[in-house]
Design a protein around this motif. Structure first.
Motif, short mmCIF file in Angstrom:
data_model
loop_
_atom_site.label_atom_id
_atom_site.label_comp_id
_atom_site.label_asym_id
_atom_site.label_seq_id
_atom_site.Cartn_x
_atom_site.Cartn_y
_atom_site.Cartn_z
N ASN A 1 0.84 -1.19 0.00
CA ASN A 1 0.00 0.00 0.00
C ASN A 1 0.88 1.25 0.00
O ASN A 1 0.66 2.18 0.76
CB ASN A 1 -0.93 -0.01 1.21
CG ASN A 1 -1.91 1.14 1.17
OD1 ASN A 1 -2.23 1.66 0.10
ND2 ASN A 1 -2.38 1.57 2.33
N HIS B 1 -3.45 13.61 0.37
CA HIS B 1 -3.35 12.15 0.32
C HIS B 1 -4.31 11.63 1.38
O HIS B 1 -4.04 11.75 2.57
CB HIS B 1 -1.91 11.69 0.56
CG HIS B 1 -0.98 12.26 -0.47
ND1 HIS B 1 -0.83 11.72 -1.72
CD2 HIS B 1 -0.20 13.36 -0.44
CE1 HIS B 1 0.02 12.45 -2.41
NE2 HIS B 1 0.41 13.46 -1.66
N ASN B 2 -5.45 11.13 0.94
CA ASN B 2 -6.50 10.67 1.86
C ASN B 2 -6.29 9.20 2.21
O ASN B 2 -6.07 8.37 1.33
CB ASN B 2 -7.87 10.90 1.24
CG ASN B 2 -8.13 12.38 1.03
OD1 ASN B 2 -7.88 13.19 1.91
ND2 ASN B 2 -8.64 12.74 -0.16
N ASP C 1 -1.84 12.48 6.64
CA ASP C 1 -3.13 12.18 6.02
C ASP C 1 -4.01 13.42 5.93
O ASP C 1 -4.24 14.10 6.93
CB ASP C 1 -3.82 11.10 6.86
CG ASP C 1 -5.13 10.61 6.26
OD1 ASP C 1 -5.39 10.84 5.07
OD2 ASP C 1 -5.90 9.98 7.02
N SER D 1 1.29 6.90 0.15
CA SER D 1 0.25 5.93 0.44
C SER D 1 -1.08 6.67 0.46
O SER D 1 -1.13 7.86 0.75
CB SER D 1 0.52 5.25 1.79
OG SER D 1 -0.49 4.32 2.08
N GLY D 2 -2.14 5.96 0.18
CA GLY D 2 -3.46 6.58 0.20
C GLY D 2 -3.91 6.98 -1.19
O GLY D 2 -3.26 6.68 -2.19
N THR D 3 -5.01 7.70 -1.22
CA THR D 3 -5.61 8.13 -2.48
C THR D 3 -5.39 9.63 -2.67
O THR D 3 -5.81 10.41 -1.82
CB THR D 3 -7.12 7.83 -2.47
OG1 THR D 3 -7.30 6.44 -2.22
CG2 THR D 3 -7.77 8.22 -3.79
N GLU E 1 -6.05 13.34 -3.84
CA GLU E 1 -7.18 14.20 -4.21
C GLU E 1 -6.57 15.47 -4.78
O GLU E 1 -6.03 16.30 -4.06
CB GLU E 1 -8.03 14.52 -2.98
CG GLU E 1 -9.19 15.45 -3.27
CD GLU E 1 -9.98 15.82 -2.02
OE1 GLU E 1 -10.80 16.75 -2.12
OE2 GLU E 1 -9.78 15.21 -0.94
#
Length: 137
Positions: free
Chosen positions: A42, A61-62, A97, A118-120, A122
């Motif tokens: 991840n 980065h969500n 985050d 890492s993360g999604t 936006e």
């Protein structure tokens, strides 16, 4: 005078290809060389290089984080509500985050960092030219 071009182009990690996949989230030309893109992990690790004046849009980065390891040139990092921080090789930036931020090269220097992410992401609005141009190189 353009600074640090050879330093970035001949760095430990390859310059990579023109970053066409994310070009719509950048002002100017960036380059991307994936270093770790294992779907079982991840986290993504990439060498990101910026031509002078190039910067990415504000973004978050969500559900994750981003760590920037500056490897060459001179650049900027700014978190929302904070002053921009000038970056040099050896600097480390930890983005937690959901923190809205941007990063990129100074007006007169190439810039490179290893991004551990890492993360999604936006992607948000661009950093306006009038704001960026006020930063003191």
């Amino acid at each position: 005078m353009i600074k640090h071009e050879n330093e970035v182009k001949q760095a430990l990690f390859a310059l990579g290809e023109k970053n066409t996949a994310y070009q719509k989230y950048f002002i100017g030309q960036s380059y991307l060389q994936n270093l770790v893109a294992d779907p079982k992990l991840n986290v993504n690790v990439a060498n990101v290089s910026f031509e002078p004046g190039c910067r990415n849009n504000w973004h978050k980065h969500n559900g994750g984080f981003q760590i920037l390891l500056v490897t060459a040139g001179e650049g900027w990092y700014q978190a929302e509500g904070q002053p921009a921080r000038k970056l040099y090789p050896g600097d480390v930036v930890v983005v937690h985050d959901g923190v809205k931020h941007w990063h990129g090269a100074t007006k007169d220097s190439w810039f490179a960092h290893v991004a551990i992410t890492s993360g999604t992401p936006e992607w948000l609005e661009p950093v306006p030219d009038e704001v960026y141009q006020q930063l003191e190189d």
